[in-house]
Design a protein around this motif. Structure first.
Motif, PDB file in Angstrom:
ATOM      1  N   PHE A  21       0.820  -1.209   0.000  1.00  6.58           N
ATOM      2  CA  PHE A  21       0.000   0.000   0.000  1.00  6.58           C
ATOM      3  C   PHE A  21       0.855   1.261   0.000  1.00  6.58           C
ATOM      4  CE2 PHE A  21      -2.549   3.311   2.068  1.00  6.58           C
ATOM      5  CZ  PHE A  21      -3.657   3.302   1.245  1.00  6.58           C
ATOM      6  N   PHE A  22       1.901   1.297   0.802  1.00  9.34           N
ATOM      7  CA  PHE A  22       2.699   2.508   0.928  1.00  9.34           C
ATOM      8  C   PHE A  22       3.854   2.586  -0.063  1.00  9.34           C
ATOM      9  CE2 PHE A  22       0.822   2.243   5.224  1.00  9.34           C
ATOM     10  CZ  PHE A  22       0.157   3.465   5.203  1.00  9.34           C
ATOM     11  N   ASN A  23       4.334   1.463  -0.563  1.00 14.64           N
ATOM     12  CA  ASN A  23       5.487   1.476  -1.458  1.00 14.64           C
ATOM     13  C   ASN A  23       5.163   1.049  -2.878  1.00 14.64           C
ATOM     14  OD1 ASN A  23       7.239   2.273   0.633  1.00 14.64           O
ATOM     15  ND2 ASN A  23       7.395   0.159   1.314  1.00 14.64           N
ATOM     16  N   GLY A  24       3.965   0.578  -3.116  1.00 12.74           N
ATOM     17  CA  GLY A  24       3.593   0.147  -4.456  1.00 12.74           C
ATOM     18  C   GLY A  24       4.163  -1.228  -4.771  1.00 12.74           C
ATOM     19  N   LEU A  25       4.147  -1.555  -6.041  1.00  9.20           N
ATOM     20  CA  LEU A  25       4.611  -2.865  -6.486  1.00  9.20           C
ATOM     21  C   LEU A  25       6.018  -2.770  -7.085  1.00  9.20           C
ATOM     22  CD1 LEU A  25       1.310  -4.230  -8.042  1.00  9.20           C
ATOM     23  CD2 LEU A  25       2.351  -4.839  -5.866  1.00  9.20           C
ATOM     24  N   ASP A  26       6.912  -2.166  -6.357  1.00 10.40           N
ATOM     25  CA  ASP A  26       8.300  -2.057  -6.769  1.00 10.40           C
ATOM     26  C   ASP A  26       8.939  -3.447  -6.736  1.00 10.40           C
ATOM     27  OD1 ASP A  26      10.787  -1.100  -7.426  1.00 10.40           O
ATOM     28  OD2 ASP A  26      11.239  -0.342  -5.410  1.00 10.40           O
ATOM     29  N   PRO A  27       9.555  -3.887  -7.846  1.00 14.15           N
ATOM     30  CA  PRO A  27      10.123  -5.248  -7.885  1.00 14.15           C
ATOM     31  C   PRO A  27      11.154  -5.529  -6.792  1.00 14.15           C
ATOM     32  CG  PRO A  27      10.084  -4.294 -10.082  1.00 14.15           C
ATOM     33  CD  PRO A  27       9.685  -3.205  -9.142  1.00 14.15           C
TER      34      PRO A  27
END
Length: 122
Positions: A21-27
């Motif tokens: 939720f706070f960092n997104g879907l960063d690999p």
């Protein structure tokens, strides 16, 4: 031990939800979360399925270290607002939920019924 299981996995799920939720879907974050999830799954297996007392203490120490770091971040955010610029107050408060769940799980590991369960598995 049932309460330990529920609290342990709830803390992990809340933490993963917060990460996404706070960092997104960063690999990079997803890869880190997968590695941490694997480690936490192994720790859970050693505690809940194998009744390994060493891993019970490892989890306890790591939980108190994590709660200590959360406390330091919380104090730094409240007393020196410019010190932590990239963390919102909502994110900081939300990260306290897994800490509270993990502390509750640690308490469950040292209740009398859990002590008896660990001793019966030796």
């Amino acid at each position: 031990m049932i309460w330990f299981d529920w609290l342990y996995w709830s803390a992990i799920l809340v933490n993963l939800f917060g990460e996404v939720f706070f960092n997104g879907l960063d690999p990079e974050i997803i890869l880190t979360d997968i590695i941490v999830l694997g480690f936490m799954g192994f720790v859970w297996y050693m505690i809940a399925q194998r009744a390994n007392n060493i891993f019970r203490w490892i989890f306890t120490v790591l939980t108190f270290i994590g709660v200590g770091f959360f406390g330091l971040a919380f104090l730094a955010y409240n007393f020196e607002p410019g010190l932590i610029d990239d963390v919102s107050s909502v994110e900081l408060w939300f990260s306290g939920i897994p800490c509270a769940l993990e502390l509750s799980a640690v308490i469950c590991l040292f209740l009398e019924r859990s002590q008896d369960w660990f001793e019966s598995k030796e």
